[in-house]
Enzyme design. Structure first.
Site, PDB file in Angstrom:
ATOM      1  N   HIS A  72       0.854  -0.972  -0.044  1.00  0.00           N
ATOM      2  CA  HIS A  72      -0.007  -0.034  -0.121  1.00  0.00           C
ATOM      3  C   HIS A  72       1.043   1.215  -0.151  1.00  0.00           C
ATOM      4  CE1 HIS A  72      -3.518  -2.470   1.085  1.00  0.00           C
ATOM      5  NE2 HIS A  72      -2.413  -3.130   1.925  1.00  0.00           N
ATOM      6  N   HIS A 119      -8.032  -8.331  -0.537  1.00  0.00           N
ATOM      7  CA  HIS A 119      -7.496  -8.860   0.908  1.00  0.00           C
ATOM      8  C   HIS A 119      -8.623  -9.824   1.286  1.00  0.00           C
ATOM      9  CE1 HIS A 119      -4.743  -5.483   0.574  1.00  0.00           C
ATOM     10  NE2 HIS A 119      -4.363  -5.629   1.734  1.00  0.00           N
ATOM     11  N   GLU A 173      -6.810 -12.579   6.066  1.00  0.00           N
ATOM     12  CA  GLU A 173      -5.706 -11.991   6.865  1.00  0.00           C
ATOM     13  C   GLU A 173      -6.034 -12.301   8.321  1.00  0.00           C
ATOM     14  OE1 GLU A 173      -5.265  -7.669   6.355  1.00  0.00           O
ATOM     15  OE2 GLU A 173      -3.491  -7.768   7.421  1.00  0.00           O
ATOM     16  N   ASP A 181       3.026  -2.833   4.315  1.00  0.00           N
ATOM     17  CA  ASP A 181       3.188  -1.231   4.765  1.00  0.00           C
ATOM     18  C   ASP A 181       4.537  -1.242   5.483  1.00  0.00           C
ATOM     19  OD1 ASP A 181       0.122  -0.387   4.408  1.00  0.00           O
ATOM     20  OD2 ASP A 181      -0.095  -2.164   5.406  1.00  0.00           O
TER      21      ASP A 181
HETATM   22  N1  ADE Z   1      -4.356  -1.305   4.290  1.00  0.00           N
HETATM   23  C1  ADE Z   1      -3.102  -1.121   4.467  1.00  0.00           C
HETATM   24  N2  ADE Z   1      -2.627  -2.341   4.907  1.00  0.00           N
HETATM   25  C2  ADE Z   1      -3.600  -3.030   5.104  1.00  0.00           C
HETATM   26  C3  ADE Z   1      -3.844  -4.354   5.408  1.00  0.00           C
HETATM   27  N3  ADE Z   1      -2.688  -5.112   5.913  1.00  0.00           N
HETATM   28  N4  ADE Z   1      -4.843  -5.067   5.221  1.00  0.00           N
HETATM   29  C4  ADE Z   1      -6.031  -4.274   5.092  1.00  0.00           C
HETATM   30  N5  ADE Z   1      -6.015  -3.196   5.184  1.00  0.00           N
HETATM   31  C5  ADE Z   1      -4.896  -2.345   4.726  1.00  0.00           C
HETATM   32 ZN    ZN Z   2      -2.603  -5.216   2.520  1.00  0.00          ZN
END
Ligand code: ADE
Ligand code: ZN
Length: 346
Positions: free
Chosen positions: A27, A205, A208, A287
């Site tokens: 991101h 996504h 997770e 990130d």
């Molecule tokens: N936005 C930025 N990082 C993220 C993540 N790990 N999961 C979901 N949304 C995100």
């Molecule tokens: Zn992500």
């Protein structure tokens, strides 16, 4: 399958750094380093709720995804102009090129910025200009994927899509990010169908923090081509079989998973199992400014923690190209570069 010569553990970090790779899950707002956050705040005449860089970094301790998203969102408030988006993306692309990333598919959240009064074209034009310059100056190919924010409504996702359509040529795909629990993929069925009809490549996504059911619905309802994260797929044997048979990529982010407490530590991460089950997994940074490192840091520390080998390294780099949305001829070029590094590495 190609036979990969075993390489002594002490030489693996050098190989991991040198091998060409694609980054498919990053991101761009999550690459905003605190130093740049202060510089942009000053340029835009804004105050930050922190006295200095060190105190920003000290705040980067998260109990879960939502705690991270709240801090990440606060960081995005300094992004106001096209040049800000350019500078952020350029810094990432330079850093990625230094890690031998040859291809990057970059996420951004236009809704985060439009909520701050910054228009979609300011965001996309700044990011896209950096991608164009990166190819010319750094030799790295980069493309943009607009992620809808899943904690907002589908109607708002439609608005974001509509605002981006005049800049359609500057976008590769559509993704789905933000708070996962309680926001299943099927909430966005219609807007993903629309994006698909417009020719966008689709990712989401899933798995997770959310359950394997979210991976099923991302595939069956949204019809995405890749799953971002997807580490919880391993809880569901039928899903694992499907991911393997259909060669559906998982863009795994080990540092992120540890920082957001999906796994208690890197040596408990399941990326080794995922690879050994024959799934098309990749390693990415998610990130990097918030989670303690860029893609090569993720590679070297994960390999050290789990005792992964040169065969895993080759597989991961090859997977990153297979899973990318590059043209077939470009993928072949990347693959040749990868083979050359493995053949000449000593
Ligand atoms: N936005 C930025 N990082 C993220 C993540 N790990 N999961 C979901 N949304 C995100
Ligand atoms: Zn992500």
């Amino acid at each position: 399958m190609k036979t990969i010569n075993p390489i002594a553990a002490e030489h693996l970090p050098a190989l991991l750094r040198r091998m060409p790779k694609a980054e498919l899950h990053m991101h761009i707002e999550g690459s905003l380093e605190p130093e740049m956050m202060f510089a942009l705040a000053q340029r835009n005449g804004l105050d930050l709720p922190y006295p200095d860089v060190a105190s920003v970094r000290r705040a980067y301790v998260f109990g879960n995804l939502q705690e991270f998203l709240d801090i990440y969102h606060a960081g995005t408030l300094v992004l106001r102009t096209e040049q800000d988006f350019y500078d952020m993306a350029w810094a990432y692309l330079q850093r990625a090129a230094a890690d031998n990333v040859v291809h990057a598919e970059i996420f951004f959240d236009s809704q985060t910025h439009t909520a701050h009064g910054v228009s979609t074209d300011v965001v996309i034009n700044g990011l896209h200009r950096a991608c164009v310059d990166a190819q010319a100056v750094l030799g790295i190919r980069a493309a943009l994927i607009l992620c809808f924010l899943r904690h907002l409504s589908e109607r708002e996702a439609f608005e974001a899509l509509e605002q981006a359509l005049p800049l359609r040529d500057k976008l590769l795909g559509i993704g789905l990010a933000s708070s996962e629990r309680g926001h299943p993929p099927e909430k966005f069925a219609s807007v993903f169908a629309k994006a698909r009809s417009l020719g966008f490549r689709l990712v989401a996504h899933a798995g997770e923090e959310g359950p394997p059911a979210y991976i099923w619905s991302a595939l069956d309802v949204l019809k995405v081509e890749r799953i971002d994260h997807g580490v919880r797929a391993m809880e569901d044997a039928a899903l694992v079989a499907r991911l393997r048979e259909q060669r559906i990529p998982l863009t795994v982010c080990p540092f992120s998973n540890v920082k957001l407490r999906v796994f208690p530590a890197l040596d408990k991460h399941n990326i080794g199992q995922i690879l050994n089950f024959g799934l098309l997994a990749t390693i990415n940074s998610d990130d990097p400014a918030y989670f303690g490192g860029y893609i090569n840091d993720n590679f070297t520390q994960t390999f050290a923690a789990l005792g992964l080998t040169s065969a895993h390294a080759y597989q991961l780099a090859q997977n990153s190209f297979s899973a990318s949305f590059a043209e077939t001829s470009t993928k072949r070029l990347y693959q040749n570069r990868l083979d050359e590094v493995f053949e000449t590495f000593q």
